[in-house]
Design a protein around this motif. Sequence first.
Motif, mmCIF file in Angstrom:
data_model
loop_
_atom_site.group_PDB
_atom_site.id
_atom_site.type_symbol
_atom_site.label_atom_id
_atom_site.label_comp_id
_atom_site.label_asym_id
_atom_site.label_seq_id
_atom_site.Cartn_x
_atom_site.Cartn_y
_atom_site.Cartn_z
ATOM 1 N N ARG A 1 33.323 32.649 20.709
ATOM 2 C CA ARG A 1 32.803 33.504 19.639
ATOM 3 C C ARG A 1 33.660 33.371 18.378
ATOM 4 O O ARG A 1 33.134 33.313 17.262
ATOM 5 C CB ARG A 1 32.778 34.958 20.129
ATOM 6 C CG ARG A 1 32.442 35.976 19.060
ATOM 7 C CD ARG A 1 32.324 37.372 19.666
ATOM 8 N NE ARG A 1 32.530 38.393 18.668
ATOM 9 C CZ ARG A 1 32.383 39.687 18.867
ATOM 10 N NH1 ARG A 1 32.013 40.123 20.059
ATOM 11 N NH2 ARG A 1 32.597 40.564 17.908
ATOM 12 N N LEU A 2 34.983 33.298 18.560
ATOM 13 C CA LEU A 2 35.880 33.132 17.414
ATOM 14 C C LEU A 2 35.556 31.866 16.635
ATOM 15 O O LEU A 2 35.604 31.853 15.400
ATOM 16 C CB LEU A 2 37.330 33.106 17.899
ATOM 17 C CG LEU A 2 38.417 32.777 16.860
ATOM 18 C CD1 LEU A 2 38.445 33.827 15.751
ATOM 19 C CD2 LEU A 2 39.784 32.680 17.525
ATOM 20 N N GLN B 1 37.107 40.049 13.539
ATOM 21 C CA GLN B 1 36.838 40.876 14.723
ATOM 22 C C GLN B 1 37.045 40.103 16.020
ATOM 23 O O GLN B 1 37.628 40.625 16.989
ATOM 24 C CB GLN B 1 35.411 41.426 14.667
ATOM 25 C CG GLN B 1 35.098 42.388 15.816
ATOM 26 C CD GLN B 1 33.649 42.848 15.803
ATOM 27 O OE1 GLN B 1 32.732 42.033 15.658
ATOM 28 N NE2 GLN B 1 33.434 44.148 15.935
ATOM 29 N N SER B 2 36.592 38.865 16.072
ATOM 30 C CA SER B 2 36.728 38.078 17.300
ATOM 31 C C SER B 2 38.191 37.783 17.609
ATOM 32 O O SER B 2 38.608 37.788 18.775
ATOM 33 C CB SER B 2 35.939 36.772 17.189
ATOM 34 O OG SER B 2 34.557 37.036 17.083
ATOM 35 N N ALA B 3 38.995 37.529 16.582
ATOM 36 C CA ALA B 3 40.419 37.285 16.786
ATOM 37 C C ALA B 3 41.113 38.526 17.335
ATOM 38 O O ALA B 3 41.969 38.442 18.226
ATOM 39 C CB ALA B 3 41.068 36.847 15.477
ATOM 40 N N ILE B 4 40.728 39.684 16.831
ATOM 41 C CA ILE B 4 41.313 40.949 17.309
ATOM 42 C C ILE B 4 40.972 41.169 18.778
ATOM 43 O O ILE B 4 41.847 41.478 19.603
ATOM 44 C CB ILE B 4 40.803 42.124 16.446
ATOM 45 C CG1 ILE B 4 41.347 41.995 15.016
ATOM 46 C CG2 ILE B 4 41.220 43.460 17.060
ATOM 47 C CD1 ILE B 4 40.703 42.948 14.027
ATOM 48 N N LEU B 5 39.709 40.982 19.135
ATOM 49 C CA LEU B 5 39.291 41.185 20.526
ATOM 50 C C LEU B 5 39.950 40.171 21.460
ATOM 51 O O LEU B 5 40.355 40.501 22.577
ATOM 52 C CB LEU B 5 37.766 41.084 20.629
ATOM 53 C CG LEU B 5 36.975 42.211 19.971
ATOM 54 C CD1 LEU B 5 35.479 41.907 20.020
ATOM 55 C CD2 LEU B 5 37.263 43.547 20.644
ATOM 56 N N THR B 6 40.054 38.919 20.998
ATOM 57 C CA THR B 6 40.694 37.888 21.813
ATOM 58 C C THR B 6 42.146 38.248 22.100
ATOM 59 O O THR B 6 42.646 38.070 23.217
ATOM 60 C CB THR B 6 40.613 36.526 21.103
ATOM 61 O OG1 THR B 6 39.243 36.203 20.856
ATOM 62 C CG2 THR B 6 41.232 35.420 21.946
ATOM 63 N N ASN B 7 42.829 38.758 21.103
ATOM 64 C CA ASN B 7 44.225 39.133 21.269
ATOM 65 C C ASN B 7 44.379 40.302 22.245
ATOM 66 O O ASN B 7 45.211 40.272 23.154
ATOM 67 C CB ASN B 7 44.836 39.480 19.906
ATOM 68 C CG ASN B 7 46.332 39.314 19.877
ATOM 69 O OD1 ASN B 7 46.918 38.610 20.701
ATOM 70 N ND2 ASN B 7 46.987 39.963 18.930
ATOM 71 N N LEU B 8 43.569 41.319 22.088
ATOM 72 C CA LEU B 8 43.642 42.475 22.983
ATOM 73 C C LEU B 8 43.268 42.108 24.419
ATOM 74 O O LEU B 8 43.747 42.720 25.378
ATOM 75 C CB LEU B 8 42.724 43.585 22.470
ATOM 76 C CG LEU B 8 43.187 44.293 21.196
ATOM 77 C CD1 LEU B 8 42.069 45.163 20.640
ATOM 78 C CD2 LEU B 8 44.434 45.138 21.455
#
Length: 336
Positions: free
Chosen positions: A62-63, A223-230
């Motif tokens: 997604r990212l 948003q995708s980078a934030i979710l991937t990190n979490l």
Amino acid sequence: MLRPIPTKRKLDDLRNYTIVGADIPETEIFRSDALIQSLSESPRSIGCIYYYDDTGSALFERLCNEPSYYLFRAEQEILTHHAKSVADMTGPASLVELGAGNAQKTTLLINAFMENHGPTSYAAIDVNRSILQKAAENLLSMRPDLNFTGIVGVYQTGLQQAATVTGPKLLVCLGSSVGNMYDDELRDLLHQVRSLFAPGDYFLVGIDLDKSSDILEAAYNNQSAILTNLCVLQHLNWRFDGNFNVFQFRHVAFHNKPLRRMESHLEAVQTQFVRLDKLGFSFFLEKGERIRTEIMRKVVICDFSKIFMNHGLSLVHHWTDHAKRCAICLFEVVNM
């Protein structure tokens, strides 16, 4: 029209398809001693290997589609225009890919090698078996005559398996994956490549070029980078019976200009006690304390190529996208 994607049953029946390395214990891939050490250091850190479970792999795909995340599209542009040049320069070779993922970009290379040189073998190395299965289904639906080997493992174990491939080899590492490595990790990888591959073999490496902070920080703060990190914390929770609460962390990614790299962190928004019960390990996190989850080098080609040359890998050629955001470099293994 594309041929129908083979079912799993049909894949298992194909002689030119196999998955190896699945018998390597996950404890050897996801080493608890390394995790405990990295979480005990100051600053604390988590290896980026924990990005790539099924959820993390899906979020990374997604990212790659985020408008601000240029890397995937830039590398795809380069390979669209220059994959045949790579095949011309190396001659016939078996392809071995580190961190293959779904192998979407690699399809361009595979097509170029098969069109230039005929039947080709491709060995895909990844820690996630299901993503290797997906890559096999996608590739063999388009190229049923491709010899596909999936290798479950980290770079070190996967390269040991891939070294048994006979004949000339082209090692491939796209997505600026080498940029996620610290200096000692990169040296270890290059030393292993030089010891396992023969003079006349090649190493094709994707790198992200140094650029302005606004472009870089936009790419790693969507948003995708934030979710991937979490998602890293969720991975630790299910694998090691942890109690990380993702709602008690915030994503922080910034351009570290002096070190020429982006850094991703997870910052505790309140003081908390963290447990990883399967490891018998726990620690306190203070409010505002950060856990570094990833570095992403942003390089200058001449400096980068010197590191490779010190390990017997000589730069043959490099290609960039039209905006000169990224580069793909072809190195040859040479006698030292």
